[in-house]
Scaffold this motif. Structure first.
Motif, PDB file in Angstrom:
ATOM      1  N   THR A 209       0.831  -1.213   0.000  1.00  0.00           N
ATOM      2  CA  THR A 209       0.000   0.000   0.000  1.00  0.00           C
ATOM      3  C   THR A 209       0.865   1.263   0.000  1.00  0.00           C
TER       4      THR A 209
ATOM      5  N   GLN B 279       1.900   1.742  -3.608  1.00  0.00           N
ATOM      6  CA  GLN B 279       0.780   2.183  -4.440  1.00  0.00           C
ATOM      7  C   GLN B 279       0.523   3.681  -4.307  1.00  0.00           C
ATOM      8  N   ARG B 280       0.794   4.254  -3.144  1.00  0.00           N
ATOM      9  CA  ARG B 280       0.591   5.697  -2.948  1.00  0.00           C
ATOM     10  C   ARG B 280       1.552   6.525  -3.802  1.00  0.00           C
TER      11      ARG B 280
END
Length: 189
Positions: A169, A172-173
């Motif tokens: 995650t 992904q940012r």
């Protein structure tokens, strides 16, 4: 918190043109290229020594081994050097005298001292401002690296590992998505 801008190809070329006119062009060009082509953080770039980049024969290594002491997460990792970056490092090396020792910093300030992460961050910000690129920071190269890999179809796990992230995650940012990217994706159907 607003994320650093991911440069377009045109903006990147403008940055390179601005750097070419600067007093310490080879050093500044290498700093920006390291950020964009390896995804290194400024603190990691600032901490690089000649030994990290060159082998005992003075050849550019195929990979950099970052010790846990210099990475943000405190986890050692390997960073690979592609051919474009290898040529850039060789070009940078041609301007040296033979007075360097393996423990010396790769990049030196104009006072011939090691950069701190903060000083290198300020230098990159200055370069982007001079190029007229609003929103670009020292983290722009890292975001560009991760975004380019993602849009080139590289496995998320590989990108996460190259970025030194422990969680997908987080990776992904970093990925930038623009209208032209979404349009191109839909055109694949």
């Amino acid at each position: 918190m607003k994320q650093a801008k991911v440069l377009t190809e045109t903006e990147f070329k403008r940055v390179m043109a601005v750097i070419a006119q600067m007093k310490h062009a080879p050093r500044n060009r290498l700093a920006v290229m390291l950020s964009h082509l390896t995804g290194l953080r400024v603190g990691e770039i600032a901490a690089l020594t000649l030994h990290d980049v060159f082998d005992a024969d003075g050849n550019v290594r195929e990979q950099l081994r970052l010790s846990a002491a210099i990475t943000k997460g405190g986890h050692a990792r390997t960073v690979f050097i592609n051919e474009k970056l290898r040529r850039e490092i060789e070009r940078y090396k041609t301007g040296w005298s033979n007075t360097h020792s393996p423990g010396d910093p790769l990049l030196l300030t104009q006072k011939q001292t090691a950069f701190s992460a903060n000083t290198l961050c300020q230098l990159m910000g200055q370069i982007y401002r001079q190029a007229g690129i609003d929103g670009a920071t020292s983290h722009s190269g890292r975001r560009w690296f991760i975004t380019r890999l993602a849009h080139s179809g590289v496995s998320p796990k590989v990108i996460m590992t190259l970025a030194g992230h422990r969680n997908l995650t987080t990776t992904q940012r970093y990925i930038d998505v623009r209208d032209e990217m979404m349009k191109a994706a839909v055109e694949l159907l």
